[in-house]
Design a protein around this motif. Sequence first.
Motif, mmCIF file in Angstrom:
data_model
loop_
_atom_site.group_PDB
_atom_site.id
_atom_site.type_symbol
_atom_site.label_atom_id
_atom_site.label_comp_id
_atom_site.label_asym_id
_atom_site.label_seq_id
_atom_site.Cartn_x
_atom_site.Cartn_y
_atom_site.Cartn_z
ATOM 1 N N TYR A 169 15.063 -60.818 85.372
ATOM 2 C CA TYR A 169 14.083 -61.535 84.602
ATOM 3 C C TYR A 169 12.857 -62.012 85.710
ATOM 4 C CZ TYR A 169 12.245 -66.004 82.758
ATOM 5 O OH TYR A 169 11.142 -66.978 82.433
ATOM 6 N N CYS A 170 13.192 -62.418 86.938
ATOM 7 C CA CYS A 170 12.248 -62.718 87.864
ATOM 8 C C CYS A 170 11.263 -61.418 88.336
ATOM 9 C CB CYS A 170 12.880 -63.349 89.184
ATOM 10 S SG CYS A 170 13.176 -65.115 88.546
ATOM 11 N N GLY A 171 11.813 -60.255 88.198
ATOM 12 C CA GLY A 171 10.832 -59.236 88.426
ATOM 13 C C GLY A 171 11.438 -58.527 89.652
ATOM 14 N N PHE A 172 12.719 -58.665 90.065
ATOM 15 C CA PHE A 172 13.397 -57.892 91.134
ATOM 16 C C PHE A 172 13.676 -56.650 90.505
ATOM 17 C CE2 PHE A 172 13.318 -62.231 92.889
ATOM 18 C CZ PHE A 172 12.498 -62.026 94.107
ATOM 19 N N ASP A 173 13.497 -55.802 91.424
ATOM 20 C CA ASP A 173 14.099 -54.434 91.124
ATOM 21 C C ASP A 173 15.576 -54.338 91.355
ATOM 22 O OD1 ASP A 173 12.997 -51.370 90.709
ATOM 23 O OD2 ASP A 173 14.908 -51.367 91.917
ATOM 24 N N GLU A 174 16.433 -53.953 90.614
ATOM 25 C CA GLU A 174 18.024 -53.984 90.980
ATOM 26 C C GLU A 174 18.422 -53.255 91.958
ATOM 27 O OE1 GLU A 174 20.895 -53.523 87.738
ATOM 28 O OE2 GLU A 174 19.380 -54.313 86.182
ATOM 29 N N SER A 175 17.772 -52.129 92.364
ATOM 30 C CA SER A 175 18.194 -51.757 93.784
ATOM 31 C C SER A 175 17.945 -52.418 94.901
ATOM 32 C CB SER A 175 17.614 -50.134 93.609
ATOM 33 O OG SER A 175 15.959 -50.416 93.776
ATOM 34 N N GLU A 176 16.813 -53.164 94.687
ATOM 35 C CA GLU A 176 16.479 -54.151 95.930
ATOM 36 C C GLU A 176 17.472 -55.212 96.160
ATOM 37 O OE1 GLU A 176 11.479 -53.475 96.241
ATOM 38 O OE2 GLU A 176 12.232 -55.318 95.492
ATOM 39 N N VAL A 177 17.955 -55.778 95.261
ATOM 40 C CA VAL A 177 18.759 -56.786 95.265
ATOM 41 C C VAL A 177 20.319 -56.504 95.206
ATOM 42 C CG1 VAL A 177 17.059 -58.395 94.680
ATOM 43 C CG2 VAL A 177 18.084 -57.499 92.939
ATOM 44 N N GLU A 178 20.675 -55.298 95.396
ATOM 45 C CA GLU A 178 22.202 -55.007 95.239
ATOM 46 C C GLU A 178 23.095 -55.901 96.251
ATOM 47 O OE1 GLU A 178 22.059 -50.988 95.941
ATOM 48 O OE2 GLU A 178 22.182 -50.323 94.289
ATOM 49 N N ARG A 179 22.428 -56.236 97.216
ATOM 50 C CA ARG A 179 23.376 -56.911 98.235
ATOM 51 C C ARG A 179 23.515 -58.475 97.957
ATOM 52 N NH1 ARG A 179 20.801 -57.434 103.343
ATOM 53 N NH2 ARG A 179 18.690 -57.399 102.325
ATOM 54 N N PHE A 180 22.771 -58.916 96.988
ATOM 55 C CA PHE A 180 22.516 -60.430 96.799
ATOM 56 C C PHE A 180 23.551 -60.758 95.667
ATOM 57 C CE2 PHE A 180 18.717 -59.218 98.698
ATOM 58 C CZ PHE A 180 18.664 -60.043 99.633
ATOM 59 N N TYR A 181 23.893 -62.075 95.657
ATOM 60 C CA TYR A 181 24.557 -62.671 94.537
ATOM 61 C C TYR A 181 23.772 -64.091 94.295
ATOM 62 C CZ TYR A 181 27.445 -65.275 91.464
ATOM 63 O OH TYR A 181 27.956 -66.017 90.277
ATOM 64 N N VAL A 182 23.281 -64.461 93.146
ATOM 65 C CA VAL A 182 22.457 -65.619 93.026
ATOM 66 C C VAL A 182 23.085 -66.231 91.794
ATOM 67 C CG1 VAL A 182 20.172 -66.497 92.493
ATOM 68 C CG2 VAL A 182 20.413 -64.402 94.107
ATOM 69 N N GLU A 183 23.288 -67.674 91.982
ATOM 70 C CA GLU A 183 23.776 -68.574 90.913
ATOM 71 C C GLU A 183 22.750 -69.756 90.886
ATOM 72 O OE1 GLU A 183 28.070 -68.525 90.346
ATOM 73 O OE2 GLU A 183 27.717 -70.904 90.701
ATOM 74 N N VAL A 184 22.215 -70.151 89.603
ATOM 75 C CA VAL A 184 21.224 -71.065 89.441
ATOM 76 C C VAL A 184 22.042 -72.086 88.389
ATOM 77 C CG1 VAL A 184 19.200 -71.627 88.785
ATOM 78 C CG2 VAL A 184 19.469 -69.497 89.800
ATOM 79 N N LEU A 185 22.214 -73.183 88.806
ATOM 80 C CA LEU A 185 22.639 -74.238 87.655
ATOM 81 C C LEU A 185 21.459 -75.263 87.406
ATOM 82 C CD1 LEU A 185 25.477 -74.627 86.736
ATOM 83 C CD2 LEU A 185 25.932 -76.355 88.502
ATOM 84 N N VAL A 186 21.164 -75.277 86.128
ATOM 85 C CA VAL A 186 20.351 -76.232 85.803
ATOM 86 C C VAL A 186 20.779 -77.310 85.228
ATOM 87 C CG1 VAL A 186 18.039 -76.579 84.382
ATOM 88 C CG2 VAL A 186 18.519 -74.384 85.156
#
Lengths: 119, 168
Positions: free
Chosen positions: B81-98
Amino acid sequence: MRRLNKQGGILNQIIIQLILVGIVFAIFLLATAGKVNARGVRQQVLEKEIALLIDSAVPGMSFEIRKNNPNGVIQALELRDGKVFVGVAGLGSFKGYPYFSRYSVSVAEEENKFVVVVE
Amino acid sequence: MRFEKKGIIGEGIIMIYRLLVISFVAFVILGVSSVFYSHYIDVRNAEARILARDVVDCVSPSGFLDMSYFVEGDENKILSYCGFDESEVERFYVEVLVSDSEKEVAKFSQGDRGALWVLQIADEKFFEGDLGKYKPGYFDEVYPTYILSEGEKVEGNIRVEVFVGDEF
């Protein structure tokens, strides 16, 4: 007496060979490993620094990396498949280090520097 | 006497040959070992911090989080959604709690949740010495924001957790 002389000759040869082999290993241990590791670390520093700069850059930013860098002479700087590859002090980069960016990132080579542009 | 001389020359040649073979083996061993035992510089915590900032800037630009911008399916694809390419962020796990002052308003995430338990194991000191380079990078921060939902503006906050896996 002659037999003892022959045995002594073989022992001498083995000792000489062992010394030579030891010298060969010592030279490689000191020269090769030392140089490769030092260059490898400098390459790692450059690749990770550049990757972090790209990660945190916003559109309109550009930054220069001088070829005569304190970490060694940089021969090549490439951005390929989401990774930064830096060739430093004759050591080519095979693995690279991954960066992430929401923007378009490119690199241009100039006479004495590389310019990374974020658009 | 002549035979003895030839024998000595022959032994010398064999010795040079042996030394060359040993030198080659030494070169290969040291070359390979230098790759595995080279010093590792860890920048994953810095990467986690940068990504957290990027995600907050994306979901809450200028400190306003407009819930109407999100559509169904964005919950598990926040980085895309934020515009990052999936292959670039394979190493990451992000959790956002609003959440607002009373309840959880929305939860977004993307990546491999496995990083959570890898970090747990690492924190229990199983990852010491050379294994330390497999410990994920981590950043956790709460940012204040205004939430715009169904025409109402309420004060709330965004909790961002970022895990960064190794690059090997």
